[in-house]
Design a protein around this motif. Structure first.
Motif, mmCIF file in Angstrom:
data_model
loop_
_atom_site.group_PDB
_atom_site.id
_atom_site.type_symbol
_atom_site.label_atom_id
_atom_site.label_comp_id
_atom_site.label_asym_id
_atom_site.label_seq_id
_atom_site.Cartn_x
_atom_site.Cartn_y
_atom_site.Cartn_z
ATOM 1 N N LYS A 1 13.339 3.821 0.576
ATOM 2 C CA LYS A 1 14.009 2.511 0.550
ATOM 3 C C LYS A 1 14.009 1.931 -0.854
ATOM 4 O O LYS A 1 14.972 1.271 -1.273
ATOM 5 C CB LYS A 1 13.298 1.566 1.524
ATOM 6 C CG LYS A 1 13.881 0.161 1.618
ATOM 7 C CD LYS A 1 13.107 -0.652 2.649
ATOM 8 C CE LYS A 1 13.665 -2.062 2.778
ATOM 9 N NZ LYS A 1 12.917 -2.858 3.795
ATOM 10 N N HIS A 2 12.963 2.209 -1.611
ATOM 11 C CA HIS A 2 12.827 1.649 -2.952
ATOM 12 C C HIS A 2 13.616 2.437 -4.002
ATOM 13 O O HIS A 2 13.666 2.022 -5.171
ATOM 14 C CB HIS A 2 11.353 1.564 -3.335
ATOM 15 C CG HIS A 2 10.583 0.568 -2.520
ATOM 16 N ND1 HIS A 2 10.493 -0.772 -2.829
ATOM 17 C CD2 HIS A 2 9.888 0.716 -1.351
ATOM 18 C CE1 HIS A 2 9.770 -1.398 -1.930
ATOM 19 N NE2 HIS A 2 9.387 -0.519 -1.019
ATOM 20 N N ILE A 3 14.204 3.553 -3.608
ATOM 21 C CA ILE A 3 15.121 4.253 -4.523
ATOM 22 C C ILE A 3 16.542 4.221 -3.953
ATOM 23 O O ILE A 3 17.391 5.027 -4.314
ATOM 24 C CB ILE A 3 14.669 5.700 -4.812
ATOM 25 C CG1 ILE A 3 14.669 6.555 -3.532
ATOM 26 C CG2 ILE A 3 13.292 5.714 -5.464
ATOM 27 C CD1 ILE A 3 14.431 8.050 -3.816
ATOM 28 N N GLY A 4 16.766 3.275 -3.046
ATOM 29 C CA GLY A 4 18.112 3.037 -2.542
ATOM 30 C C GLY A 4 18.571 3.979 -1.454
ATOM 31 O O GLY A 4 19.780 4.131 -1.225
ATOM 32 N N LYS A 5 17.634 4.615 -0.744
ATOM 33 C CA LYS A 5 17.981 5.558 0.320
ATOM 34 C C LYS A 5 17.310 5.133 1.620
ATOM 35 O O LYS A 5 16.287 4.452 1.611
ATOM 36 C CB LYS A 5 17.552 6.979 -0.044
ATOM 37 C CG LYS A 5 18.157 7.512 -1.338
ATOM 38 C CD LYS A 5 19.662 7.704 -1.211
ATOM 39 C CE LYS A 5 20.249 8.293 -2.488
ATOM 40 N NZ LYS A 5 21.731 8.475 -2.371
ATOM 41 N N LEU A 6 17.888 5.563 2.741
ATOM 42 C CA LEU A 6 17.275 5.291 4.041
ATOM 43 C C LEU A 6 16.495 6.510 4.505
ATOM 44 O O LEU A 6 17.076 7.574 4.735
ATOM 45 C CB LEU A 6 18.337 4.930 5.086
ATOM 46 C CG LEU A 6 17.801 4.719 6.512
ATOM 47 C CD1 LEU A 6 16.756 3.598 6.552
ATOM 48 C CD2 LEU A 6 18.932 4.432 7.490
ATOM 49 N N ASN B 1 0.540 6.202 -4.197
ATOM 50 C CA ASN B 1 -0.384 5.115 -3.856
ATOM 51 C C ASN B 1 0.149 4.313 -2.674
ATOM 52 O O ASN B 1 0.063 3.086 -2.641
ATOM 53 C CB ASN B 1 -0.592 4.196 -5.070
ATOM 54 C CG ASN B 1 -1.346 4.876 -6.193
ATOM 55 O OD1 ASN B 1 -2.566 4.989 -6.153
ATOM 56 N ND2 ASN B 1 -0.619 5.336 -7.203
ATOM 57 N N HIS B 2 0.698 5.002 -1.703
ATOM 58 C CA HIS B 2 1.324 4.323 -0.568
ATOM 59 C C HIS B 2 0.322 3.558 0.281
ATOM 60 O O HIS B 2 0.674 2.547 0.891
ATOM 61 C CB HIS B 2 2.070 5.340 0.303
ATOM 62 C CG HIS B 2 1.275 6.558 0.608
ATOM 63 N ND1 HIS B 2 1.247 7.654 -0.230
ATOM 64 C CD2 HIS B 2 0.448 6.851 1.642
ATOM 65 C CE1 HIS B 2 0.456 8.571 0.295
ATOM 66 N NE2 HIS B 2 -0.047 8.106 1.432
ATOM 67 N N PHE B 3 -0.914 4.021 0.356
ATOM 68 C CA PHE B 3 -1.909 3.344 1.178
ATOM 69 C C PHE B 3 -2.157 1.923 0.667
ATOM 70 O O PHE B 3 -2.229 0.971 1.439
ATOM 71 C CB PHE B 3 -3.222 4.130 1.184
ATOM 72 C CG PHE B 3 -4.291 3.546 2.068
ATOM 73 C CD1 PHE B 3 -4.372 3.910 3.401
ATOM 74 C CD2 PHE B 3 -5.205 2.630 1.575
ATOM 75 C CE1 PHE B 3 -5.349 3.358 4.233
ATOM 76 C CE2 PHE B 3 -6.180 2.073 2.389
ATOM 77 C CZ PHE B 3 -6.256 2.443 3.725
ATOM 78 N N THR B 4 -2.256 1.776 -0.648
ATOM 79 C CA THR B 4 -2.569 0.469 -1.228
ATOM 80 C C THR B 4 -1.336 -0.339 -1.595
ATOM 81 O O THR B 4 -1.400 -1.569 -1.663
ATOM 82 C CB THR B 4 -3.427 0.630 -2.497
ATOM 83 O OG1 THR B 4 -2.748 1.502 -3.421
ATOM 84 C CG2 THR B 4 -4.785 1.223 -2.153
ATOM 85 N N ARG B 5 -0.187 0.330 -1.787
ATOM 86 C CA ARG B 5 0.996 -0.387 -2.277
ATOM 87 C C ARG B 5 2.230 -0.185 -1.408
ATOM 88 O O ARG B 5 3.299 -0.705 -1.729
ATOM 89 C CB ARG B 5 1.299 0.053 -3.708
ATOM 90 C CG ARG B 5 0.183 -0.244 -4.712
ATOM 91 C CD ARG B 5 0.572 0.208 -6.099
ATOM 92 N NE ARG B 5 1.814 -0.434 -6.530
ATOM 93 C CZ ARG B 5 2.692 0.128 -7.367
ATOM 94 N NH1 ARG B 5 2.473 1.354 -7.833
ATOM 95 N NH2 ARG B 5 3.783 -0.515 -7.722
ATOM 96 N N GLY B 6 2.105 0.563 -0.328
ATOM 97 C CA GLY B 6 3.254 0.767 0.533
ATOM 98 C C GLY B 6 4.327 1.591 -0.143
ATOM 99 O O GLY B 6 4.058 2.485 -0.951
ATOM 100 N N GLY B 7 5.600 1.289 0.170
ATOM 101 C CA GLY B 7 6.721 2.055 -0.355
ATOM 102 C C GLY B 7 6.800 2.049 -1.872
ATOM 103 O O GLY B 7 7.193 3.050 -2.484
ATOM 104 N N LYS B 8 6.424 0.945 -2.509
ATOM 105 C CA LYS B 8 6.462 0.890 -3.979
ATOM 106 C C LYS B 8 5.513 1.927 -4.582
ATOM 107 O O LYS B 8 5.791 2.478 -5.652
ATOM 108 C CB LYS B 8 6.087 -0.514 -4.453
ATOM 109 C CG LYS B 8 7.151 -1.571 -4.176
ATOM 110 C CD LYS B 8 6.738 -2.923 -4.742
ATOM 111 C CE LYS B 8 7.812 -3.981 -4.482
ATOM 112 N NZ LYS B 8 7.406 -5.309 -5.004
#
Length: 570
Positions: free
Chosen positions: A90-95, A422-429
């Motif tokens: 989602k953060h690179i413009g894709k679903l 670092n998805h655990f601590t920052r999610g999608g970003k």
């Protein structure tokens, strides 16, 4: 070290703080109209199988399977990584659409806890996901045990099919860990209570009904697979099926709604399909085919998870699930954390439910390099199937950058894409780099191929997996297993794939052997036929199909407060 773990709320707190979208909006983003949804409260919605045909003309998503190196007893974080990757797109413009298994309540109340992901990369609401959800697990349990009851009743009422009571292979199932039920005797108390028989229970996630539900492509296919279930043999050695017992139709009725996948969402409101839960080491370890057939046309990327290491879950994904679905993968993610590779150095003993050894938390990239052999083997396992691997360094707050860099260096030596996530601590970003690496891998040509042809003899299929996936020198087949293999070939089951049941904690049959051992052979002590599901099921080593509870099961900590809120679930 990276961000402190103490600054991150509990999984349950994060789940409750998340603001969900209406599921009709989540579905609409995938192209699924409201007429295809059957809401189950606000947490989930069943998706009609009509969506497979309605979405067929939409563009096909890139198909990504998430696997791992051989896990520690604490796991590797594949589910969290799968969810984080879906959010990262989602953060690179894709679903990105995620497809996951439904957790078994055995591990939920046992030692593992829930399986909704974790931190800021999880499926919400996590309580619903981990506890019953839409009742699919119970439907599988009921359908399986209905067959058990009809089989026992047939024998008791005259046994017109001349079933050999000593050749009955169909047991019972329950979705709770209970070692007391592994081996039991039923039918005691006189003729009115049935025929005495030695039998036992498996966990529902190990049921053939669960496996065939996950592999079915339609309601009709489900009905046909149920009819093909072999429950035992008659006195002439011929297979007896659920169809012959006239119970397959009633079983299908019980599963009529369970075959529909469940739509949920992540903490970042991205779509998740939850469906079926076959165990990874005992069964196929993959979510359902029908969920993938819908989701493959519902976004830009479809991310699905295969249980345990690439030698087990991914191998079964490539050779069993893809065989059933007809879908071909574009890339495979191999999750490899710092603590996982340190465990494979052989220097540390990791025990579920206990803190990591203090020495393991000291900065030491040499320990990471010492455990590299397992990662190299699992990357080779992915490439053996013609698929491009991506190493996901699942970052933990206790990691050091030098240790994470060691994993990146190992991946570079193997020519694999790689990223720290670092998805655990920052999610999608925190998963942007991983999403970009997976997107690059998907853009490269994939030459997907299965490991063995259908017409290869069953014993040779087992040996091929043992040699090429596990690194064994060969297999040692017990006399019992040899007779069973000969019987399956004789009865026309020889063209089926094999689904090896072995420990997930080692490439070998011995859970204490870490890394990538050489100079060993795989023992095959028993072989079962899951004809309805469409595979042969060798049991290697001392695998248990009904787990037991630990000395401190998670059930001791799960409770409910005065407001009706669940506490203690993790």
């Amino acid at each position: 070290m990276t961000e402190s773990a103490t600054s991150i709320p509990s999984d349950l707190a994060i789940s409750r703080a998340a603001v969900p979208r209406p599921l009709t909006e989540v579905a609409a983003e995938m192209g699924i109209g409201p007429h295809l949804l059957e809401p189950y409260g606000n947490a989930a919605a069943k998706v009609s199988l009509d969506a497979i045909d309605e979405l067929r003309d939409r563009p096909r998503a890139k198909y990504v399977v998430v696997s791992a190196i051989t896990p520690t007893p604490l796991g590797t974080g594949k589910t969290t990584t799968s969810v984080g990757l879906g959010q990262g797109f989602k953060h690179i413009g894709k679903l990105g659409v995620v497809a996951l298994r439904q957790p078994s309540m055995g591990p939920t109340f046992g030692i593992k806890g829930g399986a909704a992901g974790g931190g800021y990369s999880q499926v919400i609401p996590m309580e619903s996901l981990n506890l019953h959800l839409t009742g699919d697990m119970h439907a599988v349990t009921a359908a399986h045990n209905l067959l058990s009851a009809m089989l026992a009743n047939h024998i008791h009422k005259g046994n017109a099919l001349r079933i050999d009571p000593h050749a009955v292979s169909w047991r019972r199932v329950l979705d709770i860990n209970d070692r007391e039920l592994r081996q039991i005797v039923t039918g005691l108390g006189g003729r009115t209570n049935g025929t005495p028989a030695e039998t036992g229970f498996d966990i529902t996630a190990a049921s053939e009904v669960m496996a065939l539900l996950a592999l079915s492509t339609s309601l009709r296919d489900l009905r046909e697979r149920l009819g093909r279930i072999v429950v035992g043999y008659n006195v002439d050695g011929e297979p007896v099926t659920a169809e012959m017992l006239k119970v397959a139709g009633a079983m299908c009725v019980l599963l009529r709604d369970a075959i529909k996948p469940n739509l949920m969402q992540t903490v970042e409101q991205t779509p998740v399909m939850i469906h079926c839960g076959p165990f990874g080491n005992i069964a196929t370890g993959n979510s359902s085919v029908v969920a993938d057939l819908i989701a493959i046309h519902g976004g830009d990327y479809l991310v699905t998870e295969a249980g345990f290491g690439a030698d087990i879950g991914a191998e079964k994904f490539f050779n069993i699930k893809c065989r059933a679905s007809g879908l071909t993968p574009d890339a495979a993610v191999v999750v490899a954390g710092v603590r996982d590779l340190k465990t494979h150095s052989g220097k540390y003993r990791v025990t579920a439910g206990k803190p990591l050894p203090e020495a393991m938390l000291v900065e030491n990239p040499d320990d990471v390099y010492a455990g590299a052999s397992n990662l190299r083997r699992q990357l080779a396992n992915i490439r053996r199937h013609g698929v491009n691997p991506v190493v996901a360094v699942n970052a933990f707050p206790t990691d050091y950058e030098s240790e994470q860099q060691a994993i990146l260096d190992i991946a570079a030596e193997e020519g694999a894409y790689a990223a720290v996530s670092n998805h655990f601590t920052r999610g999608g970003k925190g998963a942007i780099d991983l999403a970009q690496a997976v997107a690059e891998a998907c853009d490269q040509p994939s030459t997907y191929q299965r490991l063995y042809p259908d017409d290869m003899p069953l014993a040779d299929k087992i040996e091929t997996i043992a040699r090429e996936m596990y690194g064994a020198d060969g297999i040692d087949v017990s006399p019992l297993a040899a007779r069973q293999l000969e019987s399956y070939e004789h009865n026309g089951f020889g063209d089926l794939p094999v689904c090896i049941a072995k420990t997930h904690l080692s490439l070998t049959d011995d859970p204490t052997r870490k890394g990538a051992p050489t100079g060993w052979r795989l023992p095959v002590r028993e072989v079962r036929a899951s004809v309805g599901a469409g595979f042969i099921y060798p049991i290697c080593g001392t695998m248990q199909t009904m787990p037991g509870l630990s000395s401190s099961p998670a059930a001791e900590r799960i409770d409910i407060d005065d407001e009706g809120n669940i506490v203690g679930l993790s």
